[in-house]
Design a protein around this motif. Structure first.
Motif, short mmCIF file in Angstrom:
data_model
loop_
_atom_site.label_atom_id
_atom_site.label_comp_id
_atom_site.label_asym_id
_atom_site.label_seq_id
_atom_site.Cartn_x
_atom_site.Cartn_y
_atom_site.Cartn_z
N ASP A 32 -45.91 -30.32 -1.43
CA ASP A 32 -45.82 -31.03 -2.71
C ASP A 32 -44.66 -30.41 -3.49
N THR A 33 -43.51 -31.09 -3.49
CA THR A 33 -42.35 -30.49 -4.14
C THR A 33 -42.42 -30.61 -5.67
N GLY A 34 -43.15 -31.61 -6.17
CA GLY A 34 -43.31 -31.74 -7.62
C GLY A 34 -43.95 -30.49 -8.20
N TYR A 37 -41.36 -27.92 -9.12
CA TYR A 37 -40.67 -28.20 -10.40
C TYR A 37 -41.63 -27.91 -11.56
N ARG A 38 -42.90 -28.21 -11.34
CA ARG A 38 -43.89 -27.94 -12.38
C ARG A 38 -44.03 -26.44 -12.63
N ALA A 39 -43.99 -25.63 -11.56
CA ALA A 39 -44.12 -24.18 -11.73
C ALA A 39 -42.95 -23.65 -12.56
N ILE A 100 -36.50 -30.52 -16.85
CA ILE A 100 -35.68 -29.45 -16.25
C ILE A 100 -35.17 -29.80 -14.85
N SER A 101 -35.76 -30.86 -14.26
CA SER A 101 -35.34 -31.21 -12.89
C SER A 101 -33.95 -31.85 -12.86
N VAL A 102 -33.36 -32.10 -14.02
CA VAL A 102 -31.98 -32.63 -14.04
C VAL A 102 -30.97 -31.49 -13.87
N VAL A 106 -31.79 -25.42 -11.06
CA VAL A 106 -33.21 -25.60 -10.76
C VAL A 106 -33.35 -26.29 -9.41
N ARG A 107 -32.59 -27.36 -9.22
CA ARG A 107 -32.69 -28.14 -7.98
C ARG A 107 -32.24 -27.31 -6.78
N GLU A 108 -31.14 -26.57 -6.93
CA GLU A 108 -30.63 -25.80 -5.79
C GLU A 108 -31.68 -24.81 -5.30
N GLY A 127 -41.85 -36.18 -2.96
CA GLY A 127 -41.01 -35.83 -4.12
C GLY A 127 -40.22 -37.02 -4.59
N ARG A 128 -38.99 -36.76 -5.01
CA ARG A 128 -38.12 -37.83 -5.52
C ARG A 128 -36.85 -37.98 -4.69
N ASP A 129 -36.45 -36.89 -4.03
CA ASP A 129 -35.15 -36.84 -3.35
C ASP A 129 -35.28 -36.32 -1.93
N ILE A 130 -36.48 -36.43 -1.36
CA ILE A 130 -36.69 -35.83 -0.03
C ILE A 130 -35.88 -36.59 1.02
N GLU A 177 -41.05 -43.51 -19.33
CA GLU A 177 -40.00 -42.59 -19.78
C GLU A 177 -39.58 -41.67 -18.62
N ARG A 178 -40.59 -41.19 -17.89
CA ARG A 178 -40.30 -40.27 -16.80
C ARG A 178 -39.53 -40.99 -15.66
N ASP A 179 -39.94 -42.24 -15.37
CA ASP A 179 -39.21 -43.03 -14.35
C ASP A 179 -37.75 -43.14 -14.75
N ARG A 181 -35.94 -41.28 -16.67
CA ARG A 181 -35.23 -40.01 -16.55
C ARG A 181 -34.96 -39.68 -15.08
N ASP A 182 -35.99 -39.84 -14.23
CA ASP A 182 -35.85 -39.49 -12.82
C ASP A 182 -34.85 -40.40 -12.10
N MET A 183 -34.80 -41.67 -12.51
CA MET A 183 -33.93 -42.63 -11.80
C MET A 183 -32.49 -42.60 -12.31
N ASN A 184 -32.30 -42.10 -13.52
CA ASN A 184 -30.96 -42.16 -14.12
C ASN A 184 -30.26 -40.83 -14.25
N ARG A 185 -30.88 -39.77 -13.73
CA ARG A 185 -30.20 -38.47 -13.85
C ARG A 185 -28.99 -38.44 -12.91
N GLU A 186 -28.09 -37.50 -13.21
CA GLU A 186 -26.85 -37.45 -12.46
C GLU A 186 -27.05 -36.88 -11.05
O1 C5P Z 1 -44.47 -35.47 -8.68
P1 C5P Z 1 -44.69 -34.69 -9.94
O2 C5P Z 1 -45.22 -35.50 -11.07
O3 C5P Z 1 -45.51 -33.47 -9.72
O4 C5P Z 1 -43.22 -34.17 -10.35
C1 C5P Z 1 -42.94 -33.69 -11.63
C2 C5P Z 1 -41.46 -33.93 -11.94
O5 C5P Z 1 -40.67 -33.10 -11.09
C3 C5P Z 1 -40.95 -35.35 -11.66
O6 C5P Z 1 -41.09 -36.21 -12.78
C4 C5P Z 1 -39.50 -35.14 -11.31
O7 C5P Z 1 -38.68 -35.14 -12.45
C5 C5P Z 1 -39.46 -33.75 -10.74
N1 C5P Z 1 -39.28 -33.78 -9.29
C6 C5P Z 1 -37.99 -33.89 -8.80
N2 C5P Z 1 -37.78 -33.85 -7.46
C7 C5P Z 1 -38.79 -33.70 -6.60
C8 C5P Z 1 -40.12 -33.61 -7.08
C9 C5P Z 1 -40.33 -33.66 -8.44
O8 C5P Z 1 -37.04 -34.04 -9.56
N3 C5P Z 1 -38.54 -33.62 -5.30
#
Ligand code: C5P
Length: 221
Positions: A32-34, A37-39, A100-102, A106-108, A127-130, A177-179, A181-186
């Motif tokens: 669970d990669t989310g 990011y949550r941690a 913070i996931s933008v 953090v991502r690296e 996740g979002r970018d697997i 809002e979260r969609d 942000r997640d879909m439009n980040r760079e």
């Molecule tokens: O999936 P979950 O709600 O636990 O993820 C929390 C946030 O972490 C997402 O909204 C997203 O911004 C970020 N995330 C990400 N890339 C991933 C997993 C999560 O950017 N692979």
């Protein structure tokens, strides 16, 4: 060679429920990669760092250690040695994670950890970018989605079950809002990989979705 099933999609599409089931049926590890990011988001909250202050968050990255362990097959997340698996499920932590996931640093950090896990084991990783970034050569890629209304309803019921009630309209607004942000980040925006299979779960049950994902894996393995 190990197998990897990549499952991406927006919040609340059922990724973790499906990924856990698929992993159990195939005896793979569920990553669970989310949660990672949550941690990191929890650390930012605990230290009172403004999640929008990208320079401050980036500067804090070397102080944050995220470790993944498995206890009876269930993923546990340690933040600087402390098990935070329950704490990170709070809505505020999820929203902060999305902020913070933008950030590149953090991502690296987390992508490196994710690739290490996948190199060792057969994984179902969500996740979002697997499929697009982390494991571009995954055996099979699934893009799991559902309407925002349906996803809000599911999150509402899930929170209620956990004794953390929320308000449906607010949950839907947060999801949208979260969609956005997640879909439009760079960096690594959420999008369906070209070779991913789209599964819309709005009108599908858990068993049906699980079977569909396993069938796609069997086709491609
Ligand atoms: O999936 P979950 O709600 O636990 O993820 C929390 C946030 O972490 C997402 O909204 C997203 O911004 C970020 N995330 C990400 N890339 C991933 C997993 C999560 O950017 N692979």
């Amino acid at each position: 060679m190990s197998y990897a099933i990549a499952i991406d999609g927006p919040s609340g599409a059922g990724k973790s429920t499906i990924a856990k089931r698929v992993a159990k049926e195939l005896s793979f590890i569920y990553v669970d990669t989310g949660a990672m990011y949550r941690a990191m988001a929890l650390y930012v909250l605990e230290q009172n760092i403004d999640p929008q202050d990208q320079a401050k968050v980036a500067a804090a990255c070397p102080d944050i250690d995220v470790t993944i362990l498995y206890e009876d097959g269930v993923q546990q997340v340690l933040l600087n040695g402390k098990n935070v698996s329950a704490e990170i499920r709070q809505e505020i932590v999820g929203n902060t994670a999305s902020k913070i996931s933008v950030i590149k640093e953090v991502r690296e950090k987390l992508v490196a950890l994710q690739r290490q896990l996948a190199a060792k084991e057969n994984v179902v990783m969500d996740g979002r970018d697997i499929g697009t970034q982390v494991l571009p050569d995954a055996t099979v890629k699934i893009y799991l989605t559902a309407s925002a209304k349906e996803r809000a309803k599911r999150r509402y019921l899930e929170l209620q079950e956990k004794g953390m009630p929320g308000e449906l309209d607010q949950i839907e607004a947060d999801i949208i809002e979260r969609d956005n942000r997640d879909m439009n980040r760079e960096i690594s925006p959420l999008r369906q990989a070209e070779d991913a299979v789209l599964v819309d779960t709005s009108f599908m049950g858990i068993e049906e979705v699980t079977a569909a994902v396993i069938a796609e894996f069997e086709k491609k393995k």
